[in-house]
Design a protein around this motif. Structure first.
Motif, PDB file in Angstrom:
ATOM      1  N   UNK A 221       0.829  -1.200   0.000  1.00  0.00           N
ATOM      2  CA  UNK A 221       0.000   0.000   0.000  1.00  0.00           C
ATOM      3  C   UNK A 221       0.864   1.252   0.000  1.00  0.00           C
ATOM      4  N   UNK A 222       1.985   1.217   0.731  1.00  0.00           N
ATOM      5  CA  UNK A 222       2.921   2.347   0.682  1.00  0.00           C
ATOM      6  C   UNK A 222       3.441   2.541  -0.731  1.00  0.00           C
ATOM      7  N   UNK A 223       3.818   1.433  -1.375  1.00  0.00           N
ATOM      8  CA  UNK A 223       4.329   1.489  -2.742  1.00  0.00           C
ATOM      9  C   UNK A 223       3.288   2.077  -3.686  1.00  0.00           C
ATOM     10  N   UNK A 224       2.083   1.591  -3.591  1.00  0.00           N
ATOM     11  CA  UNK A 224       1.016   2.045  -4.489  1.00  0.00           C
ATOM     12  C   UNK A 224       0.701   3.526  -4.256  1.00  0.00           C
ATOM     13  N   UNK A 225       0.757   3.966  -3.013  1.00  0.00           N
ATOM     14  CA  UNK A 225       0.476   5.367  -2.716  1.00  0.00           C
ATOM     15  C   UNK A 225       1.540   6.281  -3.332  1.00  0.00           C
ATOM     16  N   UNK A 226       2.803   5.896  -3.210  1.00  0.00           N
ATOM     17  CA  UNK A 226       3.869   6.701  -3.802  1.00  0.00           C
ATOM     18  C   UNK A 226       3.743   6.771  -5.321  1.00  0.00           C
ATOM     19  N   UNK A 227       3.430   5.638  -5.942  1.00  0.00           N
ATOM     20  CA  UNK A 227       3.303   5.614  -7.403  1.00  0.00           C
ATOM     21  C   UNK A 227       2.098   6.418  -7.864  1.00  0.00           C
ATOM     22  N   UNK A 228       0.999   6.342  -7.120  1.00  0.00           N
ATOM     23  CA  UNK A 228      -0.195   7.121  -7.477  1.00  0.00           C
ATOM     24  C   UNK A 228       0.106   8.617  -7.401  1.00  0.00           C
ATOM     25  N   UNK A 229       0.859   9.012  -6.371  1.00  0.00           N
ATOM     26  CA  UNK A 229       1.237  10.422  -6.233  1.00  0.00           C
ATOM     27  C   UNK A 229       2.122  10.863  -7.394  1.00  0.00           C
ATOM     28  N   UNK A 230       3.096  10.014  -7.756  1.00  0.00           N
ATOM     29  CA  UNK A 230       3.984  10.342  -8.868  1.00  0.00           C
ATOM     30  C   UNK A 230       3.208  10.416 -10.178  1.00  0.00           C
ATOM     31  N   UNK A 231       2.269   9.495 -10.362  1.00  0.00           N
ATOM     32  CA  UNK A 231       1.466   9.505 -11.594  1.00  0.00           C
ATOM     33  C   UNK A 231       0.638  10.775 -11.681  1.00  0.00           C
ATOM     34  N   UNK A 232       0.119  11.227 -10.551  1.00  0.00           N
ATOM     35  CA  UNK A 232      -0.697  12.439 -10.553  1.00  0.00           C
ATOM     36  C   UNK A 232       0.081  13.674 -10.948  1.00  0.00           C
ATOM     37  N   UNK A 233       1.392  13.680 -10.693  1.00  0.00           N
ATOM     38  CA  UNK A 233       2.198  14.841 -11.038  1.00  0.00           C
ATOM     39  C   UNK A 233       2.958  14.694 -12.335  1.00  0.00           C
ATOM     40  N   UNK A 234       2.746  13.593 -13.045  1.00  0.00           N
ATOM     41  CA  UNK A 234       3.489  13.336 -14.282  1.00  0.00           C
ATOM     42  C   UNK A 234       2.649  13.691 -15.512  1.00  0.00           C
ATOM     43  N   UNK A 235       3.328  14.124 -16.556  1.00  0.00           N
ATOM     44  CA  UNK A 235       2.648  14.384 -17.832  1.00  0.00           C
ATOM     45  C   UNK A 235       2.326  13.067 -18.516  1.00  0.00           C
ATOM     46  N   UNK A 236       1.376  13.087 -19.430  1.00  0.00           N
ATOM     47  CA  UNK A 236       1.038  11.883 -20.180  1.00  0.00           C
ATOM     48  C   UNK A 236       2.274  11.367 -20.921  1.00  0.00           C
TER      49      UNK A 236
END
Length: 528
Positions: free
Chosen positions: A75-90
């Motif tokens: 869950x920690x891993x998924x949360x970090x990746x979700x945050x990174x995805x939210x700030x990344x361009x397509x």
């Protein structure tokens, strides 16, 4: 660290060399009106600390992403990746490093754990040991990896029963397939990152390092730093001895190119050796053990057949090239030693052949290694990835008997081996104070409640300091001009706010480094 003069109160430096060592009066005699005098009251000056095994360029590239080492579950891993995805361009790639397989609950890494939160973004996450990665479905697609791939050695694109890649990539030939699909870092940015890294290393007390790689972008970035330094810009501030990789499948032309690269140099850096891999890692099942691990894995070398490694080592040794061989499992260490010992003279004053890591070894192998003159290079901070009760992935795979042979630093040193210590950064933190402390504590100092791993393998403070000063110089064939504070030696110095030989090891990482000197130049000075 000079037996002829173990202590002194002053040292004079000129033109990158130690001019004199002695008491205050002796040193004042060699000073003149142009001498810059540093008041060292209360400080302890040691030879400049050298990290015996680190990855300054590939580590810089690897750590440009998200630090996943703090994840304690998926869950920690998924949360970090979700945050990174939210700030990344397509279409922007997401990189991560330091992923601990222990957080996966005993399951193999699989892209199904990450694909949904990435929402179609390409991602490549490097595991903590640097020998495996987890790629997202989109990353595999962009790399054209759609099924099993024939790769050299024991590298593998892991696939499900139906032949679909799981995203788990074992060893560099596999991870390279996906890395090549991602945008490369620009040379100027890489050079700037290396410069910042080396300044942080200086602030921790490092003056040098034995770099165990030479990435494609290494030479352009290092040469750019030299050019910039000449114009007063960013500069390399760490003395580096670099080892390009020799991979399975290398042909005669490849060997000739590795030999040709030797001696390529600039200010503070030089290509002076070759790195080879005899196996992978225990955590990923790619080490080479005499007997399989609990999953039936770690049964074969990286070089297939292993005789091709012997031939490569022989050709390099014949050309006078010192080698450093990654060997973690007992079978890998034994085979590497069989091949290296005939090319090693324990009485030689030149650069030595080395074996890196040596995570598990029986008594007989320890004795053979100590007698051979081959240098053991080890990383005491790596005990942070194991537990004294053998509940971790590394220990579980090996079983109690082999896990009890973990990182036998003291046994090797006291058997007469010239032990070199390092961090293997970015696998563990580069701070040499942590390495020195872990060598004495058999745990990392930031985890005081953790039980030491095989505490009988602890080193004394003096043994640990010698393994980051005197021994690296011996391994490099530089023992007559480096590794000690002695007249005529390199002026690479580290000045601590307290004596590292009398400071309690758990307190050592908090001891400030007041001054770091490389080649006679102050590269770090703590603010008053």
């Amino acid at each position: 660290m000079d037996p002829a003069r173990p202590t002194a109160s002053a040292v004079a430096v000129r033109d990158g060399r130690v001019l004199a060592v002695g008491d205050d009066a002796e040193i004042r005699e060699v000073c003149d009106g142009a001498t810059c005098v540093v008041d060292g009251t209360g400080l302890t000056v040691t030879p400049g600390l050298t990290d015996g095994h680190l990855h300054p360029v590939s580590g810089t590239l690897m750590t440009s992403g998200i630090d996943l080492s703090g994840c304690r579950g998926t869950e920690d891993l998924r949360a970090l990746l979700a945050e990174a995805r939210g700030g990344a361009a397509d279409g922007e790639w997401i990189h991560g490093f330091g992923l601990d397989p222990n957080i996966l609950g005993g399951q193999r890494p699989h892209r199904r754990v990450i694909d949904d939160v990435l929402d179609g973004a390409p991602a490549l996450l490097t595991l903590f040991d640097g020998h495996a990665a987890l790629a997202s479905g989109r990353a595999l697609q962009l790399a054209g990896v759609t099924g099993p791939v024939e790769l050299p050695g024991n590298a593998d694109v892991v696939c499900d029963a139906d032949g679909t890649p799981t995203g788990e990539l074992l060893e560099s030939p596999a991870t390279d397939l996906v890395e090549r699909a991602a945008p490369a870092m620009e040379t100027r940015e890489l050079a700037a990152r290396i410069a910042r890294l080396t300044r942080r290393m200086n602030a921790a007390g490092l003056t040098g390092g034995h770099g165990m790689d030479l990435e494609d972008g290494s030479l352009p970035a290092l040469r750019l730093l030299d050019e910039q330094a000449a114009d007063g810009g960013d500069a390399l501030t760490l003395r580096l001895r670099l080892h390009p990789w020799c991979q399975p499948g290398v042909d005669r032309a490849g060997i000739r190119e590795l030999v040709r690269l030797q001696g390529t140099s600039g200010h503070l850096w030089e290509v002076a050796g070759v790195k080879l891999f005899m196996d992978g890692t225990i955590d990923n099942g790619t080490a080479w053990l005499h007997h399989a691990d609990c999953h039936g894995e770690s049964t074969k070398p990286f070089w297939l057949p292993p005789e091709t490694y012997a031939a490569a080592v022989g050709a390099l040794a014949a050309a006078g090239v010192p080698t450093a061989t990654h060997a973690i499992g007992d079978a890998a260490v034994a085979y590497a030693l069989d091949c290296l010992a005939p090319h090693t003279d324990p009485a030689s004053e030149g650069p030595r052949h080395r074996i890196e890591h040596i995570e598990t070894a029986p008594d007989a192998l320890v004795a053979r290694l100590a007698a051979s003159g081959v240098v053991p290079s080890m990383q005491p901070s790596h005990v942070q990835y194991t537990h004294a009760d053998h509940s971790d992935n590394w220990s579980t795979r090996l079983g109690t008997e082999r896990a009890d042979r973990a990182w036998r630093c003291a046994d090797l040193l006291r058997a007469g081996a010239p032990l070199v210590l390092g961090s293997d950064w970015p696998i563990a933190h580069y701070d040499p104070r942590e390495v020195l402390a872990a060598a004495q504590l058999r745990r990392i100092p930031s985890q005081p409640d953790r039980e030491p791993v095989r505490p009988r393998q602890a080193l004394t403070a003096h043994e640990a300091l010698a393994a980051m000063t005197v021994a690296p110089a011996l391994a490099a064939g530089e023992q007559h001009h480096a590794g000690r504070v002695r007249e005529g030696y390199r002026a690479d110095l580290t000045a601590f706010a307290a004596d590292p030989l009398t400071t309690a090891p758990q307190d050592l990482p908090d001891v400030p480094v007041h001054l770091t000197v490389v080649d006679g130049r102050v590269v770090h000075e703590q603010d008053a």
